[in-house]
Structure formats: structure tokens, C-alpha cells
Design a protein around this motif. Structure first.
Motif, PDB file in Angstrom:
ATOM      1  N   ASP A  75      -1.036   6.120   0.865  1.00 51.55           N
ATOM      2  CA  ASP A  75      -0.226   5.989  -0.356  1.00 51.55           C
ATOM      3  C   ASP A  75      -0.234   7.288  -1.162  1.00 51.55           C
ATOM      4  O   ASP A  75       0.789   7.677  -1.721  1.00 51.55           O
ATOM      5  CB  ASP A  75      -0.712   4.823  -1.207  1.00 51.55           C
ATOM      6  CG  ASP A  75      -0.349   3.469  -0.596  1.00 51.55           C
ATOM      7  OD1 ASP A  75       0.474   3.446   0.347  1.00 51.55           O
ATOM      8  OD2 ASP A  75      -0.887   2.448  -1.060  1.00 51.55           O
ATOM      9  N   VAL A  79       3.318   9.580  -2.296  1.00 50.27           N
ATOM     10  CA  VAL A  79       3.738   9.845  -3.676  1.00 50.27           C
ATOM     11  C   VAL A  79       4.581  11.116  -3.807  1.00 50.27           C
ATOM     12  O   VAL A  79       5.651  11.088  -4.415  1.00 50.27           O
ATOM     13  CB  VAL A  79       2.526   9.873  -4.634  1.00 50.27           C
ATOM     14  CG1 VAL A  79       2.917  10.390  -6.004  1.00 50.27           C
ATOM     15  CG2 VAL A  79       1.931   8.479  -4.748  1.00 50.27           C
ATOM     16  N   LYS A  84       6.706   4.598  -2.217  1.00 52.60           N
ATOM     17  CA  LYS A  84       5.576   3.776  -2.654  1.00 52.60           C
ATOM     18  C   LYS A  84       5.618   2.460  -1.886  1.00 52.60           C
ATOM     19  O   LYS A  84       6.637   1.765  -1.884  1.00 52.60           O
ATOM     20  CB  LYS A  84       5.668   3.500  -4.151  1.00 52.60           C
ATOM     21  CG  LYS A  84       4.514   2.682  -4.666  1.00 52.60           C
ATOM     22  CD  LYS A  84       4.595   2.475  -6.165  1.00 52.60           C
ATOM     23  CE  LYS A  84       3.399   1.672  -6.644  1.00 52.60           C
ATOM     24  NZ  LYS A  84       3.469   1.379  -8.053  1.00 52.60           N
TER      25      LYS A  84
END
Length: 130
Positions: A75, A79, A84
Motif C-alpha cells: 500500500d 500511494v 489505494k
């Protein structure tokens, strides 16, 4: 803005009276669960009897696996490119979502457990209209 999948398919020429292969590859992790359910329901409404819906999922098979740390790392990499992950799937979730939205899971295939995280695998489901 919310996309109208029903209208988009109609404008693209998809005919609900003809069998269609619907494919959702690498998509569902980036959608909230309610949007996934709405999409599956819309596709089902537009599906002729011989249609097939194929979708894939990253499934978390075990609690307490290294998946949380791996997920956080992945994750963090997403970004900067503006992505996401919004949905996680546990064993049985994909099939339940499909059944709840009018699909009948007919065939499945799953990968070997992820080498970095033995608690996850990729699941591919082919579903027929229920």
C-alpha cells in the motif's frame, strides 16, 4: 463522479440478449465492497443465460499471517502512483459476493500461496448467471 456501467455497456453496444464474457481482472481490490456488489448486480442484469463473469481476487487465507505487514508495504508503494486498495477478501468472500448478486460460481482456480506471505493466494472465479 459515479460511472453508470449499465449506460456505458449499452453505449458500447453490449446486448443483454446475447451471451457476454464479462471480465474484472485486478479491479476489485481498488473498489469499496458496496461498489463491487453494485457492479456485479448490474452485470448480472445485463447477462443473457449463457454469459460468463470471470473475476480475480487476492484472498487472505489465514489470520496472523505476514499479510498485514506485506499489505502495508505494498500500500505504501501504491500511494505515489495514486492507487489505494479499498477491499480485502477472505476465504469464501468472493463466492458469497457473486451468489448474493445473482451469479453462480461455476469454476475456480487458485494460485499457490504467495512466496512472501504464505497466507494469501490469487483466486480466479468463473460464474454463470444464477
Amino acid at each position: 463522479m459515479v460511472d453508470d456501467i449499465d449506460q456505458a455497456l449499452q453505449l458500447a453496444g453490449q446486448d443483454p440478449d446475447w451471451a457476454t464474457l464479462f471480465l474484472a481482472e485486478g479491479l476489485f481490490a481498488y473498489l469499496p465492497t458496496e461498489v463491487i456488489r453494485d457492479l456485479c448486480s448490474t452485470l448480472r442484469r445485463r447477462a443473457a443465460p449463457d454469459s460468463v463473469f470471470v473475476s480475480n481476487y487476492r484472498v487472505i487465507a489465514r489470520k496472523g499471517s505476514r499479510g498485514r505487514g506485506l499489505r502495508a508495504g505494498i500500500d505504501a508503494l501504491l500511494v505515489p502512483i495514486g492507487e489505494k486498495r479499498l477491499a480485502d477478501f477472505h476465504e469464501g468472500d468472493p463466492e458469497s459476493i457473486l451468489r448474493d448478486t445473482g451469479w453462480s460460481p461455476a469454476r475456480t482456480d487458485r494460485s499457490s500461496p504467495n512466496r512472501l506471505d504464505q497466507g494469501t493466494y490469487l483466486l480466479v472465479v468463473a460464474a454463470d448467471p444464477a
